[in-house]
Design a protein around this motif. Sequence first.
Motif, PDB file in Angstrom:
ATOM      1  N   MET A   1       0.841  -1.197   0.000  1.00 43.70           N
ATOM      2  CA  MET A   1       0.000   0.000   0.000  1.00 43.70           C
ATOM      3  C   MET A   1       0.878   1.250   0.000  1.00 43.70           C
ATOM      4  O   MET A   1       1.942   1.287   0.596  1.00 43.70           O
ATOM      5  CB  MET A   1      -0.905  -0.001   1.237  1.00 43.70           C
ATOM      6  CG  MET A   1      -1.934  -1.129   1.248  1.00 43.70           C
ATOM      7  SD  MET A   1      -3.160  -0.920  -0.062  1.00 43.70           S
ATOM      8  CE  MET A   1      -4.003   0.548   0.502  1.00 43.70           C
ATOM      9  N   PHE A   2       0.407   2.273  -0.666  1.00 44.62           N
ATOM     10  CA  PHE A   2       1.132   3.538  -0.689  1.00 44.62           C
ATOM     11  C   PHE A   2       0.952   4.264   0.643  1.00 44.62           C
ATOM     12  O   PHE A   2      -0.093   4.177   1.291  1.00 44.62           O
ATOM     13  CB  PHE A   2       0.634   4.422  -1.833  1.00 44.62           C
ATOM     14  CG  PHE A   2       0.909   3.832  -3.189  1.00 44.62           C
ATOM     15  CD1 PHE A   2       2.188   3.876  -3.727  1.00 44.62           C
ATOM     16  CD2 PHE A   2      -0.100   3.240  -3.913  1.00 44.62           C
ATOM     17  CE1 PHE A   2       2.452   3.342  -4.973  1.00 44.62           C
ATOM     18  CE2 PHE A   2       0.145   2.696  -5.156  1.00 44.62           C
ATOM     19  CZ  PHE A   2       1.427   2.741  -5.691  1.00 44.62           C
ATOM     20  N   GLU A   3       1.983   4.998   1.045  1.00 42.25           N
ATOM     21  CA  GLU A   3       1.961   5.683   2.332  1.00 42.25           C
ATOM     22  C   GLU A   3       1.431   7.104   2.181  1.00 42.25           C
ATOM     23  O   GLU A   3       1.422   7.680   1.091  1.00 42.25           O
ATOM     24  CB  GLU A   3       3.368   5.719   2.931  1.00 42.25           C
ATOM     25  CG  GLU A   3       3.936   4.334   3.229  1.00 42.25           C
ATOM     26  CD  GLU A   3       5.305   4.420   3.861  1.00 42.25           C
ATOM     27  OE1 GLU A   3       5.832   5.555   3.971  1.00 42.25           O
ATOM     28  OE2 GLU A   3       5.854   3.377   4.247  1.00 42.25           O
ATOM     29  N   PHE A   4       0.994   7.677   3.293  1.00 41.28           N
ATOM     30  CA  PHE A   4       0.556   9.065   3.308  1.00 41.28           C
ATOM     31  C   PHE A   4       1.762   9.994   3.133  1.00 41.28           C
ATOM     32  O   PHE A   4       2.880   9.649   3.488  1.00 41.28           O
ATOM     33  CB  PHE A   4      -0.154   9.392   4.623  1.00 41.28           C
ATOM     34  CG  PHE A   4      -1.477   8.714   4.770  1.00 41.28           C
ATOM     35  CD1 PHE A   4      -2.599   9.201   4.123  1.00 41.28           C
ATOM     36  CD2 PHE A   4      -1.606   7.576   5.556  1.00 41.28           C
ATOM     37  CE1 PHE A   4      -3.825   8.579   4.241  1.00 41.28           C
ATOM     38  CE2 PHE A   4      -2.827   6.946   5.680  1.00 41.28           C
ATOM     39  CZ  PHE A   4      -3.951   7.443   5.024  1.00 41.28           C
ATOM     40  N   ILE A   5       1.514  11.172   2.594  1.00 37.01           N
ATOM     41  CA  ILE A   5       2.559  12.170   2.404  1.00 37.01           C
ATOM     42  C   ILE A   5       2.600  13.084   3.624  1.00 37.01           C
ATOM     43  O   ILE A   5       1.569  13.609   4.044  1.00 37.01           O
ATOM     44  CB  ILE A   5       2.309  13.013   1.138  1.00 37.01           C
ATOM     45  CG1 ILE A   5       2.348  12.112  -0.107  1.00 37.01           C
ATOM     46  CG2 ILE A   5       3.338  14.127   1.011  1.00 37.01           C
ATOM     47  CD1 ILE A   5       1.992  12.834  -1.386  1.00 37.01           C
ATOM     48  N   HIS A   6       3.780  13.267   4.165  1.00 38.63           N
ATOM     49  CA  HIS A   6       3.966  14.146   5.316  1.00 38.63           C
ATOM     50  C   HIS A   6       4.764  15.371   4.907  1.00 38.63           C
ATOM     51  O   HIS A   6       5.420  15.393   3.853  1.00 38.63           O
ATOM     52  CB  HIS A   6       4.674  13.397   6.443  1.00 38.63           C
ATOM     53  CG  HIS A   6       3.887  12.233   6.968  1.00 38.63           C
ATOM     54  ND1 HIS A   6       2.879  12.364   7.892  1.00 38.63           N
ATOM     55  CD2 HIS A   6       3.942  10.907   6.664  1.00 38.63           C
ATOM     56  CE1 HIS A   6       2.369  11.186   8.169  1.00 38.63           C
ATOM     57  NE2 HIS A   6       2.991  10.276   7.425  1.00 38.63           N
ATOM     58  N   ARG A   7       4.719  16.383   5.749  1.00 38.00           N
ATOM     59  CA  ARG A   7       5.359  17.658   5.428  1.00 38.00           C
ATOM     60  C   ARG A   7       6.844  17.496   5.125  1.00 38.00           C
ATOM     61  O   ARG A   7       7.374  18.104   4.188  1.00 38.00           O
ATOM     62  CB  ARG A   7       5.162  18.631   6.598  1.00 38.00           C
ATOM     63  CG  ARG A   7       5.752  20.019   6.344  1.00 38.00           C
ATOM     64  CD  ARG A   7       5.572  20.901   7.560  1.00 38.00           C
ATOM     65  NE  ARG A   7       4.165  21.071   7.895  1.00 38.00           N
ATOM     66  CZ  ARG A   7       3.383  21.998   7.363  1.00 38.00           C
ATOM     67  NH1 ARG A   7       3.881  22.836   6.470  1.00 38.00           N
ATOM     68  NH2 ARG A   7       2.127  22.097   7.714  1.00 38.00           N
ATOM     69  N   ASP A   8       7.560  16.690   5.893  1.00 33.33           N
ATOM     70  CA  ASP A   8       9.003  16.585   5.720  1.00 33.33           C
ATOM     71  C   ASP A   8       9.396  15.723   4.532  1.00 33.33           C
ATOM     72  O   ASP A   8      10.575  15.576   4.234  1.00 33.33           O
ATOM     73  CB  ASP A   8       9.659  16.026   6.991  1.00 33.33           C
ATOM     74  CG  ASP A   8       9.101  14.659   7.376  1.00 33.33           C
ATOM     75  OD1 ASP A   8       8.162  14.183   6.702  1.00 33.33           O
ATOM     76  OD2 ASP A   8       9.613  14.066   8.342  1.00 33.33           O
ATOM     77  N   GLY A   9       8.418  15.160   3.844  1.00 39.98           N
ATOM     78  CA  GLY A   9       8.753  14.313   2.701  1.00 39.98           C
ATOM     79  C   GLY A   9       8.615  14.986   1.361  1.00 39.98           C
ATOM     80  O   GLY A   9       9.072  14.466   0.345  1.00 39.98           O
ATOM     81  N   LEU A  10       8.001  16.155   1.325  1.00 34.89           N
ATOM     82  CA  LEU A  10       7.724  16.815   0.053  1.00 34.89           C
ATOM     83  C   LEU A  10       8.990  17.191  -0.708  1.00 34.89           C
ATOM     84  O   LEU A  10       9.030  17.155  -1.932  1.00 34.89           O
ATOM     85  CB  LEU A  10       6.876  18.073   0.294  1.00 34.89           C
ATOM     86  CG  LEU A  10       5.428  17.826   0.717  1.00 34.89           C
ATOM     87  CD1 LEU A  10       4.761  19.149   1.036  1.00 34.89           C
ATOM     88  CD2 LEU A  10       4.662  17.117  -0.395  1.00 34.89           C
ATOM     89  N   GLU A  11      10.033  17.560   0.012  1.00 34.81           N
ATOM     90  CA  GLU A  11      11.228  18.075  -0.649  1.00 34.81           C
ATOM     91  C   GLU A  11      11.994  16.991  -1.400  1.00 34.81           C
ATOM     92  O   GLU A  11      12.908  17.285  -2.167  1.00 34.81           O
ATOM     93  CB  GLU A  11      12.149  18.725   0.370  1.00 34.81           C
ATOM     94  CG  GLU A  11      12.642  17.761   1.430  1.00 34.81           C
ATOM     95  CD  GLU A  11      13.519  18.436   2.480  1.00 34.81           C
ATOM     96  OE1 GLU A  11      14.190  17.714   3.223  1.00 34.81           O
ATOM     97  OE2 GLU A  11      13.504  19.674   2.540  1.00 34.81           O
ATOM     98  N   HIS A  12      11.643  15.734  -1.200  1.00 36.74           N
ATOM     99  CA  HIS A  12      12.377  14.652  -1.832  1.00 36.74           C
ATOM    100  C   HIS A  12      11.818  14.271  -3.199  1.00 36.74           C
ATOM    101  O   HIS A  12      12.367  13.413  -3.873  1.00 36.74           O
ATOM    102  CB  HIS A  12      12.383  13.422  -0.924  1.00 36.74           C
ATOM    103  CG  HIS A  12      12.980  13.668   0.421  1.00 36.74           C
ATOM    104  ND1 HIS A  12      14.286  14.081   0.594  1.00 36.74           N
ATOM    105  CD2 HIS A  12      12.449  13.582   1.670  1.00 36.74           C
ATOM    106  CE1 HIS A  12      14.535  14.227   1.882  1.00 36.74           C
ATOM    107  NE2 HIS A  12      13.445  13.941   2.555  1.00 36.74           N
ATOM    108  N   TYR A  13      10.728  14.863  -3.610  1.00 33.49           N
ATOM    109  CA  TYR A  13      10.099  14.487  -4.873  1.00 33.49           C
ATOM    110  C   TYR A  13      10.735  15.189  -6.058  1.00 33.49           C
ATOM    111  O   TYR A  13      11.253  16.291  -5.941  1.00 33.49           O
ATOM    112  CB  TYR A  13       8.592  14.793  -4.838  1.00 33.49           C
ATOM    113  CG  TYR A  13       7.835  13.992  -3.811  1.00 33.49           C
ATOM    114  CD1 TYR A  13       8.003  12.628  -3.710  1.00 33.49           C
ATOM    115  CD2 TYR A  13       6.957  14.621  -2.931  1.00 33.49           C
ATOM    116  CE1 TYR A  13       7.322  11.890  -2.763  1.00 33.49           C
ATOM    117  CE2 TYR A  13       6.262  13.890  -1.975  1.00 33.49           C
ATOM    118  CZ  TYR A  13       6.450  12.520  -1.895  1.00 33.49           C
ATOM    119  OH  TYR A  13       5.774  11.804  -0.961  1.00 33.49           O
TER     120      TYR A  13
END
Length: 250
Positions: free
Chosen positions: A1-13
Amino acid sequence: MFEFIHRDGLEHYRFYRIPKLLMEDDIFRPLSTEAKLLYGLFLDRLELSLMNDWFDEEGRAFIIFTVKEVEHQLHCGHDKAIHLLAELDTPKGIGLIQRQHQGPGIPDRIYVKSFIPPGRSTDLVETSDPVQSENPMLSSPKKRPINIGKSDFKDTDNKETYRNKTEQNETKDTYGAFANVRLSRKEYETLQKEFPRDYEERIEALSEYIAASGRRYKNHLAVIRSWYRREQKNTTAPRHEEHYETEECL
């Protein structure tokens, strides 16, 4: 399953550059969504033009993006790829690109034109917050005009890693069904001259083998030539199977 997106993960896209105007302005309404996506891929490819100094005598940037690459990137057939290019092209389409033929068997040059409609001020084009922006590296809380320059073409990958990759693959385009055969324009032309009847087949054979084996080669033209020499020495040996394992890898 895909995980939820959190604030600290956006910069890695990582993002492709698809201008919001293509989605919001009425002038682009006739364009299909796939054509808009393809234009975004073309804008992304301009990064190589800046790095490799792909400019003509008039200072206009151009890219190399073959029909096969369109088919591979958009997972579509040949006719669909041709239709999408025609949507963007100058003669009959909207005019966001202009293709220039280079001769038989040589990929066209594609000039990517500005998406800002004639007479429109660039001040109307802005980036917003990181969540809404096409590329978080381009985000700014203040309005600023779009000015496509070297500083704009950044990626969210590690800069040093990305720089090393581009140096290794400098001035080379990708070919094959798996887009993993790297050839410069000169190497591609050489391949056409040396194997006029089956150069595409040889590219595809190398592409399939690299994808299946995971091997990496220093020079793909040299590999194809090496395979051919071995074919000549032993015409009874399987063409693209038994002799691969001895090639020098990175």
